[in-house]
Design an enzyme around this catalytic site. Structure first.
Site, mmCIF file in Angstrom:
data_model
loop_
_atom_site.group_PDB
_atom_site.id
_atom_site.type_symbol
_atom_site.label_atom_id
_atom_site.label_comp_id
_atom_site.label_asym_id
_atom_site.label_seq_id
_atom_site.Cartn_x
_atom_site.Cartn_y
_atom_site.Cartn_z
ATOM 1 N N ASP A 2 3.994 12.572 -3.363
ATOM 2 C CA ASP A 2 4.922 11.691 -4.124
ATOM 3 C C ASP A 2 4.327 10.424 -4.726
ATOM 4 O O ASP A 2 3.156 10.401 -4.787
ATOM 5 C CB ASP A 2 6.060 11.224 -3.053
ATOM 6 C CG ASP A 2 7.519 11.074 -3.689
ATOM 7 O OD1 ASP A 2 7.545 11.075 -5.084
ATOM 8 O OD2 ASP A 2 8.396 11.581 -2.965
ATOM 9 N N CYS A 59 -4.477 8.685 -18.001
ATOM 10 C CA CYS A 59 -4.139 9.542 -16.664
ATOM 11 C C CYS A 59 -5.145 10.680 -16.942
ATOM 12 O O CYS A 59 -5.170 11.516 -15.949
ATOM 13 C CB CYS A 59 -2.782 9.917 -16.692
ATOM 14 S SG CYS A 59 -2.006 8.457 -15.752
ATOM 15 N N ASP A 111 5.331 4.139 -11.024
ATOM 16 C CA ASP A 111 5.385 4.608 -9.806
ATOM 17 C C ASP A 111 6.656 3.892 -8.933
ATOM 18 O O ASP A 111 7.200 4.634 -8.082
ATOM 19 C CB ASP A 111 4.292 4.628 -8.996
ATOM 20 C CG ASP A 111 3.185 5.644 -9.687
ATOM 21 O OD1 ASP A 111 3.628 6.596 -10.322
ATOM 22 O OD2 ASP A 111 1.945 5.565 -9.347
ATOM 23 N N ASP A 129 -2.571 2.350 -9.074
ATOM 24 C CA ASP A 129 -3.035 3.249 -10.104
ATOM 25 C C ASP A 129 -3.996 2.381 -11.041
ATOM 26 O O ASP A 129 -3.703 1.255 -11.479
ATOM 27 C CB ASP A 129 -1.767 3.618 -11.093
ATOM 28 C CG ASP A 129 -1.951 5.036 -11.619
ATOM 29 O OD1 ASP A 129 -2.960 5.299 -12.107
ATOM 30 O OD2 ASP A 129 -1.050 5.783 -11.343
#
Length: 353
Positions: A55, A22, A96, A73
């Site tokens: 979000d 990330c 998520d 992702d």
């Protein structure tokens, strides 16, 4: 079929990426600029969550009993072991869905690989690692898409379900809520140490154990009265994701740095100068909204901005159910779960004491 890359000459996976995990995310300030010109979204009555508060996933109401959660992702390698990379990337993508209060039902693989640089066995190992995590979550990898890419990229498009009344947005925190963090911090520091050949076997195992642990408690917490908001802590670091929740909810988040949980050896590595470039970019993007107490030095600040890959859930809940929330985490093996602060009336900012 002959493989053009021999095992002796294959590169380290992390050498093929300019940033891993990330930490690859576009800095929040830059991302805001890129999205500023997007046309206003058209209203859709069934769209429960879009991109209005940054979000974790989109949510579409199917009927009175079901809401569809959709997210994607993907990133470049954070470790050199192909199987571990696949596991980490898959767990990160599924997080998520859990962060919205749902359970995953299916995934599609997103694959970009330098075909003439990596052995096919390594690429297969990445895919197998992702499939293993999906199997652990009880879902299939039902398809996907692949391209020949300069850098190795892997992730998932993930879908999940939840009752519409159990969806937990990052915008619904309430004044007086306590903040609970589900996992220890420091993944970015450990991954930086790995690249520098400074991470021992124990540190590596701690990183793998954390990043491959599915955030399953989110599905249970979604149905728990008194849990008002959730998100997961990923590329923008603890401060960035706490700020997103505070801004979305119109509140101020107060964090206690003394209560933050850290993975083993992280603070010592940071004190030696092992920090990520992404932590500096994160701070440059949102530091003007963060108030730090005098005892918070530059090293601790960098740690709190450290990008987390497959990080923990950040839960805002009424004080009276904090014990239940911690019990849910601990029953699933999340031993680091702890209360780290609270939310108060006031401007959208984060205060660290």
């Amino acid at each position: 079929m002959n493989d053009p890359v021999s095992a002796q000459h294959k590169p380290r996976l992390t050498s093929l990426s300019h940033g891993g995990g990330c930490g690859c995310k576009i800095a929040p300030g830059v991302l805001s600029e890129l999205l500023a010109g997007m046309p206003a979204a058209q209203p859709y009555a069934a769209l429960m969550v879009g991109n209005e508060t940054s979000d974790d996933a989109a949510v579409y109401r199917l009927n009175d009993q079901q809401a569809l959660i959709a997210t994607t992702d993907f990133f470049m390698p954070i470790v050199d072991d192909p199987y571990d990379f696949g596991r980490i990337a898959a767990a990160n993508a599924l997080s998520d869905v859990y962060a919205m209060g749902g359970s995953p039902i299916m995934a599609l693989a997103l694959v970009g690989m330098p075909i003439n640089v990596l052995p096919k066995s390594d690429i297969a190992g990445i895919l197998q690692g992702g499939a293993a995590i999906c199997a652990q979550a009880g879902i299939p990898v039902a398809g996907g898409h692949s391209i020949d890419s300069v850098e190795a990229i892997y992730g998932l498009a993930a879908m999940g379900l939840a009752h519409p009344g159990h969806i937990k947005r990052n915008a619904d925190a309430r004044a007086g809520d306590v903040l609970i963090l589900g996992k220890a911090l420091g993944v970015g520091i450990l991954s930086a140490a790995l690249k520098k050949d400074m991470l021992d076997a124990g540190g590596y195992q701690a990183m793998i154990d954390s990043t491959t642990q599915l955030n399953r408690p989110g599905a249970v917490l979604g149905a728990l009265d008194g849990v008002h908001a959730m998100t997961d802590v990923t590329g923008f670091g603890l401060l960035g994701h706490a700020l997103e929740m505070a801004r979305a909810s119109g509140l101020s988040a107060s964090l206690r740095q003394a209560d933050l949980p850290w993975l083993p050896g992280v603070r010592q590595l940071a004190a030696q100068g092992v920090v990520t470039g992404a932590s500096g970019r994160n701070w440059a993007s949102y530091g003007d909204a963060i108030a730090l107490a005098p005892q918070v030095d530059d090293t601790l600040r960098a740690l709190m901005c450290d990008p987390q890959t497959s990080g923990g859930l950040l839960v805002a809940c009424a004080p009276g159910v904090a014990g239940q929330v911690l019990d849910v985490f601990r029953s699933e093996g999340f031993g680091y779960a702890t209360v780290i602060g609270e939310l108060r009336e006031g401007g959208p900012a984060v205060h660290v004491a």
